[in-house]
Design an enzyme around this catalytic site. Sequence first.
Site, PDB file in Angstrom:
ATOM      1  N   ASP A 111     -19.571 -46.661  50.707  1.00 23.94           N
ATOM      2  CA  ASP A 111     -20.687 -47.272  49.997  1.00 23.94           C
ATOM      3  C   ASP A 111     -21.704 -46.161  49.742  1.00 23.94           C
ATOM      4  OD1 ASP A 111     -23.082 -48.423  49.267  1.00 23.94           O
ATOM      5  OD2 ASP A 111     -22.921 -50.117  50.642  1.00 23.94           O
ATOM      6  N   PHE A 147     -25.763 -51.401  55.931  1.00 25.88           N
ATOM      7  CA  PHE A 147     -26.357 -52.316  54.950  1.00 25.88           C
ATOM      8  C   PHE A 147     -25.548 -52.220  53.665  1.00 25.88           C
ATOM      9  CE2 PHE A 147     -29.079 -53.733  51.528  1.00 25.88           C
ATOM     10  CZ  PHE A 147     -29.554 -54.925  52.051  1.00 25.88           C
ATOM     11  N   LYS A 160     -28.140 -48.266  42.399  1.00 26.77           N
ATOM     12  CA  LYS A 160     -29.450 -47.606  42.451  1.00 26.77           C
ATOM     13  C   LYS A 160     -29.641 -46.567  41.338  1.00 26.77           C
ATOM     14  CE  LYS A 160     -30.396 -48.672  47.295  1.00 26.77           C
ATOM     15  NZ  LYS A 160     -31.681 -49.304  47.500  1.00 26.77           N
TER      16      LYS A 160
HETATM   17  C1  LIG Z   1     -25.954 -48.593  51.059  1.00 19.61           C
HETATM   18  C2  LIG Z   1     -26.363 -49.768  50.229  1.00 19.61           C
HETATM   19  N1  LIG Z   1     -25.423 -50.582  49.735  1.00 19.61           N
HETATM   20  C3  LIG Z   1     -25.732 -51.641  48.975  1.00 19.61           C
HETATM   21  C4  LIG Z   1     -27.032 -51.940  48.678  1.00 19.61           C
HETATM   22  C5  LIG Z   1     -27.347 -53.138  47.836  1.00 19.61           C
HETATM   23  O1  LIG Z   1     -27.675 -52.761  46.538  1.00 19.61           O
HETATM   24  P1  LIG Z   1     -28.417 -53.819  45.581  1.00 19.61           P
HETATM   25  O2  LIG Z   1     -29.732 -54.109  46.218  1.00 19.61           O
HETATM   26  O3  LIG Z   1     -28.507 -53.113  44.264  1.00 19.61           O
HETATM   27  O4  LIG Z   1     -27.559 -55.029  45.510  1.00 19.61           O
HETATM   28  C6  LIG Z   1     -28.059 -51.123  49.171  1.00 19.61           C
HETATM   29  C7  LIG Z   1     -29.470 -51.431  48.895  1.00 19.61           C
HETATM   30  O5  LIG Z   1     -30.383 -50.971  49.534  1.00 19.61           O
HETATM   31  C8  LIG Z   1     -27.715 -50.014  49.969  1.00 19.61           C
HETATM   32  O6  LIG Z   1     -28.649 -49.198  50.479  1.00 19.61           O
END
Ligand SMILES: Cc1ncc(COP(=O)(O)O)c(C=O)c1O
Length: 402
Positions: free
Chosen positions: A228, A143, A257
Site C-alpha cells: 500500500d 492504515f 493521494k
Molecule cells: C497508507 C494508506 N492507505 C490508504 C489510505 C486511504 O486513502 P483514501 O483516504 O484516499 O481512501 C490512506 C489514507 O491516509 C493511507 O495513508
Amino acid sequence: MTDSPMSTSAILALADQCLLKNVNRIPLSFVKGEGLKLWDPEGRVYWDFIGGIAVCAFGHAPPFMAEVLHKQAQELVHVSNLFYNEPMVRLAAKLTEASGLARAFFANSGAEANETAFKMARKYGKDKYGEGRYKIVSAHNSFHGRTLGAVSLTGQPSVQAGFAPLVPGTLFVPFGDIKALDEALDETVAGVILEPIQGEGGVTLPPEGYFPRVKALCQERGALLIFDEVQTGLGRTGTDFAFRHFGATPDIMTLGKALGSGYPVGACLATEEAAAALGPGTHSTTVGGAPLGMAVALELVARILEPAFLQRVASVGDYFKKGLLTLPKSYPALVEGVRGLGLLLGLNLKIPAAPLTVLLRERGFLVNATAGTVLRFVPPLTVTEKEIDLLLEALSAVLASQ
Ligand SMILES: Cc1ncc(COP(=O)(O)O)c(C=O)c1O
C-alpha cells in the site's frame, strides 16, 4: 447560502447544522492556497506542513493543474469504463513502466484502490489454490482506508470499533516481526498487505532486512505481496515508490493521494499473474479512469517521476531531517527521536503531540499529530529549505515553551 463570501464563524455554524459529524475537524477553513501557503476567510496565512495529508505534491493550486483540468474539461470529462480513453491508457503505460508491474486499474481513492487489491488477492488465491485460500495478512497499526474492506484490513481497533462484523478472513501481525509473519502464512493465506512505511501508524520504518524476507516468505508460500503506497508512493520518500528503499518488489501496489494531488484518483497496479484474477465483469467503477482525472494524474506523474524532481525531494527531506535531529539534543525531556524518509517525517515525542499542533497553529503552521505522540510532517514535495527553517524555528519556540 448566499454568494457573498462567508466568515470562518459562519462556515463553522453552517457546518454544525448540516455536515455529518464524522471527523474531529480543526476549527479552520481556507479560501485560497498557493504553494505552501493557505489563507483563511479573514486573510490570515498558514504554512501547510500537512499538505492535505500527503496529497498536494506541488503545493496548493499549482497553475499547471488548473490548465490541464481546464483543457481536458473542454474536450471530454467522462465516458465510463464501457470505453477506452487516451489519458487512461497513457497513465497506465507510464505507471507500469515506472513500477515494473504489468497492469493498472484506476479508482477514485486510496481505499478503493485497496479494495481492488483485496478482491484481486482473494480471487487469485481461490482461482489458483481453491476455496480455502482467501485470507489476507495485514499489520498492527496499519492504515488502509475507511471503506468496510479497507477498515477490515486496518490494524487499528479505533478504526474498526463499532463496525463488526467486518469482512472475514483478515489477520494481523506486528509490523516488522518476520517470525509472526512466518507463523501466519499458512495454506489459507492469499496475500499480505503492508505499507512500506506506516504513515498513519506514526511514521514507522521496517527493521533492516525485513521486506526481502517478507518477499521470500510470500514467494515460498504462494501468497501475493501487496504494498500500500497510497501515502509513501510517487515521490514522497525521495524515490518514485518507497519499495525502492527496502529491497523487495510487490505483486500488487496501490496508489492514491499524490496521484491526483487533490483530484480524486486511486490506482491498483499488479503483475500479469495477479491481474489475471480480475477478468471481465469482476470489478469496476463508474467514474474511475475518466479522462478528466486521468489527464491531470498523467501530468502529475510525469512531473513527479522526473529524476531531478525526485533528487530534490530527497535532498530537501535530508535537510529537514537534519534540522529535526537537533531537537532530541536540545529538548531531551520532550523529544524521543526522528524517523522517516524524504518528506515523510515524524518527530517522536515523550509528551502528547496534539497540544503542540495547537500551539504551532497559533504561530501559523499546520502540522498533524499521529499515533498519540508523533508530530508528522508531510508537506508539499515542493517545500523549500527556507520554509523548513521557518517551521523549525516555530517548533523550537513551541518546545521551549513546554
Ligand atoms: C497508507 C494508506 N492507505 C490508504 C489510505 C486511504 O486513502 P483514501 O483516504 O484516499 O481512501 C490512506 C489514507 O491516509 C493511507 O495513508
